[in-house]
Structure formats: structure tokens, C-alpha cells
Design a protein around this motif. Structure first.
Motif, short mmCIF file in Angstrom:
data_model
loop_
_atom_site.label_atom_id
_atom_site.label_comp_id
_atom_site.label_asym_id
_atom_site.label_seq_id
_atom_site.Cartn_x
_atom_site.Cartn_y
_atom_site.Cartn_z
N GLN A 31 0.82 -1.21 0.00
CA GLN A 31 0.00 0.00 0.00
C GLN A 31 0.86 1.26 0.00
OE1 GLN A 31 -2.67 -0.25 3.30
NE2 GLN A 31 -3.83 -1.98 2.47
N ILE A 32 1.95 1.24 0.79
CA ILE A 32 2.83 2.41 0.84
C ILE A 32 3.51 2.63 -0.51
CG2 ILE A 32 4.93 3.32 1.91
CD1 ILE A 32 4.11 1.92 4.49
N VAL A 33 3.98 1.53 -1.13
CA VAL A 33 4.61 1.65 -2.44
C VAL A 33 3.61 2.17 -3.48
CG1 VAL A 33 5.67 0.35 -4.32
CG2 VAL A 33 6.33 -0.12 -1.96
N ALA A 34 2.38 1.68 -3.42
CA ALA A 34 1.36 2.15 -4.36
C ALA A 34 1.07 3.64 -4.15
CB ALA A 34 0.09 1.33 -4.19
N MET A 35 1.02 4.08 -2.90
CA MET A 35 0.76 5.48 -2.62
C MET A 35 1.88 6.36 -3.15
SD MET A 35 0.14 7.36 1.06
CE MET A 35 1.83 7.01 1.55
N LEU A 36 3.13 5.94 -2.94
CA LEU A 36 4.28 6.71 -3.45
C LEU A 36 4.28 6.75 -4.97
CD1 LEU A 36 7.11 5.48 -1.02
CD2 LEU A 36 5.88 7.66 -0.97
N THR A 37 3.85 5.66 -5.60
CA THR A 37 3.78 5.63 -7.06
C THR A 37 2.75 6.61 -7.57
OG1 THR A 37 4.43 3.29 -7.05
CG2 THR A 37 3.41 4.15 -9.07
N VAL A 38 1.59 6.65 -6.92
CA VAL A 38 0.54 7.59 -7.33
C VAL A 38 1.02 9.03 -7.17
CG1 VAL A 38 -1.75 8.45 -6.77
CG2 VAL A 38 -1.34 5.99 -6.89
N LEU A 39 1.72 9.31 -6.08
CA LEU A 39 2.22 10.67 -5.86
C LEU A 39 3.26 11.06 -6.91
CD1 LEU A 39 2.56 10.76 -1.97
CD2 LEU A 39 0.79 11.82 -3.37
N SER A 40 4.06 10.11 -7.36
CA SER A 40 5.10 10.41 -8.35
C SER A 40 4.51 10.72 -9.72
CB SER A 40 6.09 9.25 -8.45
OG SER A 40 5.45 8.08 -8.94
N VAL A 41 3.36 10.13 -10.04
CA VAL A 41 2.73 10.37 -11.35
C VAL A 41 1.58 11.35 -11.25
CG1 VAL A 41 3.41 8.10 -12.19
CG2 VAL A 41 1.17 8.38 -11.14
N ALA A 42 1.45 12.02 -10.11
CA ALA A 42 0.34 12.96 -9.92
C ALA A 42 0.32 14.08 -10.96
CB ALA A 42 0.38 13.54 -8.51
N PRO A 43 1.48 14.69 -11.34
CA PRO A 43 1.41 15.72 -12.40
C PRO A 43 0.86 15.18 -13.71
CG PRO A 43 3.49 15.84 -11.22
CD PRO A 43 2.82 14.59 -10.75
N GLY A 44 1.24 13.96 -14.07
CA GLY A 44 0.69 13.37 -15.29
C GLY A 44 -0.79 13.11 -15.18
N LEU A 45 -1.24 12.64 -14.02
CA LEU A 45 -2.66 12.42 -13.81
C LEU A 45 -3.43 13.73 -13.89
CD1 LEU A 45 -2.59 9.85 -10.86
CD2 LEU A 45 -3.10 9.39 -13.25
N LEU A 46 -2.83 14.81 -13.38
CA LEU A 46 -3.49 16.12 -13.44
C LEU A 46 -3.73 16.53 -14.88
CD1 LEU A 46 -4.43 18.76 -12.06
CD2 LEU A 46 -2.07 19.56 -12.23
N MET A 47 -2.73 16.31 -15.75
CA MET A 47 -2.88 16.69 -17.15
C MET A 47 -3.86 15.78 -17.88
SD MET A 47 0.96 17.80 -18.33
CE MET A 47 1.76 16.29 -17.74
N MET A 48 -3.96 14.51 -17.45
CA MET A 48 -4.77 13.55 -18.19
C MET A 48 -6.26 13.68 -17.91
SD MET A 48 -2.59 9.99 -18.33
CE MET A 48 -2.27 9.91 -16.57
#
Length: 234
Positions: A31-48
Motif C-alpha cells: 500500500q505504501i509503495v502504491a501510494m508513493l507511485t501515485v504521488l510520483s505520477v500525480a502531475p501526469g494524472l493532473l494533465m490527463m
């Protein structure tokens, strides 16, 4: 012996680093690794999944139409597009926070329920802005496992997000054409006048640039452009 006992009392294990709950330690780590992964791609998710791409592309067309290479700077254009995105997406962000994030933080719903409630406002926003042709394209290309079987079934995000993105790109280029067209007319008029006067060595852009800038200022271009971009989501 007392010193050894005290040192042992101060030692801690992996359980002390992980929150208590029904999941195992390995599950918590995942869960922690998944959360860190989501935070790392958050700028891309914002644009998408937001209106950011339409805004930043339209502003880039404006700068190209004016013939300015570095004014306004990229930082200014991106910051303006970002705050316009927050303005347009405010109802979506608020609904996702109130229905999904806040109950999850307060431990009133599970992670699965929170995911469904957080994505629901973004799903509604993207569906409202996606062309049926683009949605049909990716629905036909998608494997059967994620392809909606009937119109009442919710569209999978793996189908909806790329459909929304190409719809946004198409709309952004339409707006960009309307932005660049008046400046192109000014360039053509200036080039014709310069050529008719025999000034072959003088680049027409040197003369057309101040005319394009004053034209954009006189028509209150920033107000018209920003207002039109925001109203395009109404």
C-alpha cells in the motif's frame, strides 16, 4: 544487566513502523509503495483527467501567433493554465474530497469505496467533455474484458481517459486555430505591403509584431481568451 534490559526495552521491530490493522506487513508495504507511485505520477494524472491540457495548448498557440518566442515565459503560461484548471475543476475537486478523501482519512469507508467515490466526479467530468466518436474508438479497440457490454454500464477508466485526452487535444487545436487566424491575417497584410514597397531584405515580422501586440491589447485579448476558455467547459 539493567543496562542490557534497558537497551532491549528501547529496541523496536517492524510492527512498530507499520500502522495497526487487519492487513499483513507485506500488504501494508504494498500500500505504501502504491501510494508513493501515485504521488510520483500525480502531475501526469493532473494533465490527463483535467482541463489543463486545453488551457496550456491554447496559451501556447497565442504565444506562437503573436510571434513571441519566450514572452510570456513558460513558467507564467503553465502557472496560469494550472490556476485556471483549479478554477474550472473546483466543483470536481470538492466533490472528490468530500465524498472520498475525507471519509477515507476519517476511516469511515474502505480504500475500495474511496477509490470509487473519488473517481466518480472525474468520470462525470470527462464523460461530459468527451466526443462520442472518440469514446467509441477506444471502446472498439479495447479488449473484451474492459469493453462496456451495454450503454448503462460504467465506462472503464482505461477507455475513458485516452478518449477524453484526444477530445481535449482536438478542441484545443480548434481554439488554437481561431487564436492564430487574426495574427496570420496581420502577417499577410504586412508582408504584402513590405513586398509592394520593395523592401525585400526587411523581415515582415519585424513590422507586424508591434501591430499584433497592440491589436491584442486593444481588443482586451486576455479577457476574451481566458473567458472563452473557461466558458468552453460550461
Amino acid at each position: 544487566m539493567a543496562g542490557i534490559t534497558g537497551a532491549q526495552a528501547q529496541s523496536f521491530g517492524l510492527d512498530g513502523l507499520l500502522p495497526q490493522g487487519g492487513a499483513s506487513a507485506s500488504g501494508r508495504i504494498v500500500q505504501i509503495v502504491a501510494m508513493l507511485t501515485v504521488l510520483s505520477v500525480a502531475p501526469g494524472l493532473l494533465m490527463m483527467v483535467t482541463s489543463f491540457s486545453r488551457f496550456v495548448i491554447a496559451l501556447s498557440f497565442l504565444r506562437s501567433g503573436l510571434g513571441l518566442q519566450s514572452t510570456p515565459a513558460n513558467l507564467i503560461l503553465v502557472s496560469l493554465a494550472l490556476f485556471m484548471t483549479f478554477f474550472v475543476m473546483a466543483p470536481t475537486f470538492d466533490k472528490a474530497w468530500q465524498d472520498g478523501v475525507l471519509p477515507l482519512v476519517e476511516n469511515r469507508i474502505s480504500e475500495g469505496e474511496a477509490y470509487a467515490k473519488i473517481t466518480a466526479p472525474f468520470r462525470d467530468f470527462m464523460l461530459a467533455q468527451t466526443r462520442p466518436q472518440d469514446l467509441r474508438l477506444f471502446a472498439d479497440l479495447a479488449p473484451a474484458s474492459i469493453r462496456p457490454q451495454d450503454p448503462a454500464q460504467a465506462v472503464d477508466l482505461r477507455v475513458l481517459i485516452p478518449s477524453f485526452m484526444i477530445s481535449e487535444l482536438r478542441r484545443a487545436f480548434e481554439i488554437g486555430f481561431l487564436i492564430a487566424l487574426p495574427f496570420l491575417v496581420i502577417d499577410m497584410i504586412v508582408a504584402t505591403i513590405v513586398m509592394s514597397m520593395g523592401m525585400m531584405m526587411l523581415p515582415p515580422t519585424v513590422i507586424s509584431l508591434p501591430f499584433k501586440v497592440i491589436f491584442f491589447v486593444l481588443i482586451d485579448g486576455w479577457n476574451l481568451l481566458i473567458g472563452g476558455l473557461v466558458r468552453s467547459y460550461s
